[in-house]
Design a protein around this motif. Structure first.
Motif, PDB file in Angstrom:
ATOM      1  N   THR A  69      59.497  -6.656  -4.939  1.00 50.23           N
ATOM      2  CA  THR A  69      59.710  -7.057  -6.332  1.00 50.23           C
ATOM      3  C   THR A  69      59.103  -6.003  -7.254  1.00 50.23           C
ATOM      4  N   PRO A  70      59.907  -5.429  -8.163  1.00 50.61           N
ATOM      5  CA  PRO A  70      59.370  -4.379  -9.035  1.00 50.61           C
ATOM      6  C   PRO A  70      58.517  -4.944 -10.162  1.00 50.61           C
ATOM      7  N   ASN A  71      57.589  -4.122 -10.639  1.00 53.36           N
ATOM      8  CA  ASN A  71      56.813  -4.427 -11.847  1.00 53.36           C
ATOM      9  C   ASN A  71      56.040  -5.731 -11.767  1.00 53.36           C
ATOM     10  N   VAL A  72      55.377  -5.970 -10.640  1.00 54.66           N
ATOM     11  CA  VAL A  72      54.485  -7.133 -10.539  1.00 54.66           C
ATOM     12  C   VAL A  72      53.154  -6.691  -9.937  1.00 54.66           C
ATOM     13  N   VAL A  73      52.099  -7.294 -10.403  1.00 56.12           N
ATOM     14  CA  VAL A  73      50.763  -6.887  -9.971  1.00 56.12           C
ATOM     15  C   VAL A  73      50.534  -7.201  -8.489  1.00 56.12           C
ATOM     16  N   GLU A  74      51.253  -8.209  -7.969  1.00 53.32           N
ATOM     17  CA  GLU A  74      51.061  -8.609  -6.567  1.00 53.32           C
ATOM     18  C   GLU A  74      51.424  -7.493  -5.589  1.00 53.32           C
ATOM     19  N   ASN A  75      52.288  -6.565  -5.991  1.00 48.97           N
ATOM     20  CA  ASN A  75      52.697  -5.482  -5.096  1.00 48.97           C
ATOM     21  C   ASN A  75      51.838  -4.228  -5.226  1.00 48.97           C
ATOM     22  N   LEU A  76      50.934  -4.222  -6.181  1.00 42.75           N
ATOM     23  CA  LEU A  76      50.179  -3.007  -6.466  1.00 42.75           C
ATOM     24  C   LEU A  76      49.327  -2.563  -5.278  1.00 42.75           C
ATOM     25  N   LYS A  77      48.745  -3.516  -4.555  1.00 37.31           N
ATOM     26  CA  LYS A  77      47.922  -3.159  -3.400  1.00 37.31           C
ATOM     27  C   LYS A  77      48.762  -2.486  -2.315  1.00 37.31           C
ATOM     28  N   LYS A  78      49.966  -3.039  -2.051  1.00 37.88           N
ATOM     29  CA  LYS A  78      50.849  -2.448  -1.046  1.00 37.88           C
ATOM     30  C   LYS A  78      51.277  -1.037  -1.435  1.00 37.88           C
ATOM     31  N   VAL A  79      51.615  -0.883  -2.692  1.00 38.57           N
ATOM     32  CA  VAL A  79      52.067   0.429  -3.160  1.00 38.57           C
ATOM     33  C   VAL A  79      50.922   1.426  -3.108  1.00 38.57           C
ATOM     34  N   SER A  80      49.764   1.012  -3.566  1.00 33.91           N
ATOM     35  CA  SER A  80      48.604   1.898  -3.574  1.00 33.91           C
ATOM     36  C   SER A  80      48.231   2.360  -2.170  1.00 33.91           C
ATOM     37  N   ALA A  81      48.518   1.520  -1.169  1.00 32.97           N
ATOM     38  CA  ALA A  81      48.205   1.871   0.226  1.00 32.97           C
ATOM     39  C   ALA A  81      49.034   3.049   0.727  1.00 32.97           C
ATOM     40  N   THR A  82      50.200   3.325   0.083  1.00 36.56           N
ATOM     41  CA  THR A  82      51.026   4.477   0.479  1.00 36.56           C
ATOM     42  C   THR A  82      50.520   5.770  -0.163  1.00 36.56           C
ATOM     43  N   LYS A  83      49.473   5.659  -0.981  1.00 33.83           N
ATOM     44  CA  LYS A  83      48.793   6.789  -1.614  1.00 33.83           C
ATOM     45  C   LYS A  83      49.692   7.650  -2.491  1.00 33.83           C
ATOM     46  N   PRO A  84      50.427   7.041  -3.427  1.00 31.45           N
ATOM     47  CA  PRO A  84      51.158   7.859  -4.399  1.00 31.45           C
ATOM     48  C   PRO A  84      50.184   8.472  -5.403  1.00 31.45           C
ATOM     49  N   ASP A  85      50.555   9.575  -5.994  1.00 31.68           N
ATOM     50  CA  ASP A  85      49.697  10.174  -7.017  1.00 31.68           C
ATOM     51  C   ASP A  85      49.689   9.315  -8.277  1.00 31.68           C
ATOM     52  N   TYR A  86      50.843   8.714  -8.571  1.00 28.47           N
ATOM     53  CA  TYR A  86      50.944   7.783  -9.694  1.00 28.47           C
ATOM     54  C   TYR A  86      51.848   6.626  -9.286  1.00 28.47           C
ATOM     55  N   VAL A  87      51.626   5.485  -9.920  1.00 33.74           N
ATOM     56  CA  VAL A  87      52.549   4.356  -9.819  1.00 33.74           C
ATOM     57  C   VAL A  87      53.219   4.222 -11.179  1.00 33.74           C
TER      58      VAL A  87
END
Length: 556
Positions: free
Chosen positions: A318-336
């Motif tokens: 699901t885009p643009n929700v805080v619940e996914n931020l941990k999962k995305v951050s785990a992939t180590k992008p330079d920016y979200v």
């Protein structure tokens, strides 16, 4: 018609198309630069808008005249080509045909017909300016949508071919308005030879394209990095020349089939000798086209940023929700990257769309609804069920994970300086702590917001924009099929960064990397980083050629 004449005929058509494309590009760039900046247009009152138009009506009038001139030249090209190839060209016929609305109508139908072809590398005049950014096509990503699109295009193609005698009946046959349509429709039958020759042209194009890509694959495997780079540019030149020749052949085929008494002698593509004059002209056109259109690639600089698009690490989230931020951050992008916009009471929330729909089917416009109402709604979008996330909560969570953000400020209505100051007061400290960057399509809002926000700001755009030294646009985020080496060089000259969106396919990643894109906004941050690491370690060009030749749009 002998083969020597055919060869000369093809290269003449190629040269005329190339010259028109160069002149059109120059005029359109000039006239767009002559216009006042779009963000200066006042939208907060009719009186101010009328005063603005009164000040700048000359600029817009000049723009209209230039576009009208280009249209008449475009129609002249089709009309002149048909009459010349039919050996029926006279000044009186040409002048008479140019003043007939039916000729302009058929030219418009041909323009629409060629848009999808230019989407994939062809060189038809003016079609480039109507092509759709590939990111928007990628978002459809549906077998059903693709099938429907192909069927609709084939049906449209057949209708245009059914009307193919319209110009002949109008200009040569001198039919009346109604009779020209009637005779064209009635006399045009399915022409097996035309479609056979058209298929042959397509086969030649496909084999040429695959030959270029697989040839580069061999070089990527066995040659040194310098040879790989040089040969990639040479193959781009070769394929560009082929695209021009195939475009000219299409015009030749269409003109031949648009004559009621066609002989099909002018479409024999199997036995054409290539004379040295022809080769020299094609080489010149190909080299100049590649250079002027920004397809000539420099050595990649090896620098990159991976940016997770809409706060997701794969398209199923699901885009643009805080619940996914941990999962995305785990992939180590330079920016979200994520999208924010204001509610009625100036609380900023995450949403790409201006309107949200609840699971019960009721819709709410975000900027007309208070946060107290929106935060309790259970929403649905593209198969996802979720609740809106507030920007404040998202920022705090991102700071907790030490995850930097690229914030898209979506301002669809007029926003006052007071509202921008409130935004800075409420979110500024959290944004600065996060080391966020802010981008926006709304250059007016961005320009004023940069006065209050002490962060890096950049212009978001689906098309190429004027690159300048303004401090407002410290970076440019451009739709990736509109990015080319010329844009990269201009941005590098001003010591700014270029971000490309939305880069998902391996060919698009490779082509963006080799031309020097700095930031890769993607739905697959983990996979894209892996590919970029490999490209830095061992730069290859075969995937890049596929992206540059097929999906990197160019007017020339």
């Amino acid at each position: 018609m002998n083969s020597k004449k055919i060869s000369r005929q093809t290269v003449i058509i190629v040269s005329i198309i190339f010259i028109f494309n160069v002149v059109a590009q120059f005029l359109i760039n000039w006239v767009q630069g002559y216009q006042p900046k779009t963000y200066q247009i006042p939208t907060n009152g009719l009186t101010m808008l009328l005063n603005y138009l009164g000040d700048y009506w000359v600029n817009y009038a000049v723009t209209g005249v230039v576009y009208l001139l280009l249209w008449f030249v475009y129609v002249s090209l089709w009309l002149g080509a048909f009459l010349w190839l039919w050996q029926k060209i006279t000044w009186s016929r040409f002048q008479s045909g140019l003043l007939k609305g039916r000729v302009h109508l058929y030219a418009a139908l041909l323009l629409i017909l060629t848009i999808p072809l230019n989407q994939f590398g062809f060189k038809f005049p003016l079609s480039y300016y109507l092509t759709i950014p590939k990111t928007f096509l990628d978002s459809l990503n549906s077998q059903l949508a693709l099938t429907v699109g192909i069927v609709v295009y084939i049906l449209y193609f057949l209708v245009v071919m059914k009307m193919r005698f319209l110009i002949y009946q109008t200009v040569v046959g001198q039919d009346s308005f109604g009779l020209s349509f009637k005779n064209s429709w009635r006399h045009s039958q399915f022409d097996f030879k035309f479609y056979r020759n058209l298929l042959l042209v397509v086969v030649i194009l496909v084999f040429s394209l695959y030959g270029v890509i697989y040839g580069q694959q061999l070089l990527d495997t066995y040659a040194s990095v310098t040879i790989r780079h040089v040969c990639a540019n040479v193959l781009i030149v070769v394929m560009t020349g082929i695209f021009y020749v195939i475009t000219a052949k299409f015009v030749d085929l269409l003109a031949d089939d648009a004559h009621p008494n066609n002989s099909h002698q002018s479409v024999n593509v199997q036995n054409q000798p290539w004379h040295w004059q022809t080769i020299l002209v094609l080489i010149a056109v190909s080299v100049l086209s590649v250079w002027l259109s920004g397809k000539w690639i420099d050595q990649p600089n090896g620098r990159y940023l991976v940016i997770a698009h809409k706060g997701i690490s794969n398209p199923n989230q699901t885009p643009n929700v805080v619940e996914n931020l941990k999962k995305v951050s785990a992939t180590k992008p330079d920016y979200v990257e994520m999208d924010i916009q204001p509610t009625k009471d100036d609380v900023y929330v995450l949403s790409h769309n201006t309107k949200v729909t609840t699971t019960s089917g009721k819709s709410y416009k975000i900027n007309q609804t208070k946060w107290s109402t929106l935060k309790s709604l259970k929403l649905k979008e593209a198969g996802h069920t979720f609740k809106l996330s507030s920007f404040e909560n998202y920022l705090k969570t991102a700071n907790l994970y030490h995850q930097k953000l690229l914030v898209e400020l979506k301002i669809n209505d007029t926003i006052t300086n007071e509202q921008l100051q409130k935004f800075e007061t409420k979110y500024g400290p959290l944004i600065q702590k996060n080391h966020s960057e802010i981008q926006s399509l709304n250059q007016n809002a961005l320009k004023r917001a940069s006065r209050y926000l002490k962060v890096k700001t950049g212009l978001l755009s689906p098309v190429k924009n004027t690159i300048d030294s303004t401090k407002t646009n410290q970076f440019y985020a451009i739709e990736y099929s509109a990015v080319d080496q010329t844009v990269v060089r201009a941005i590098n000259q001003h010591k700014k960064d270029l971000y490309a969106w939305t880069v998902n396919d391996s060919a698009d990643v490779a082509s963006a990397y080799v031309i020097g894109v700095r930031g890769f906004i993607t739905d697959h941050p983990k996979q894209v980083r892996q590919q970029l690491k490999q490209l830095v370690k061992h730069t290859t060009y075969s995937d890049a050629l596929r992206g540059i030749l097929l999906f990197q749009k160019s007017a020339i």
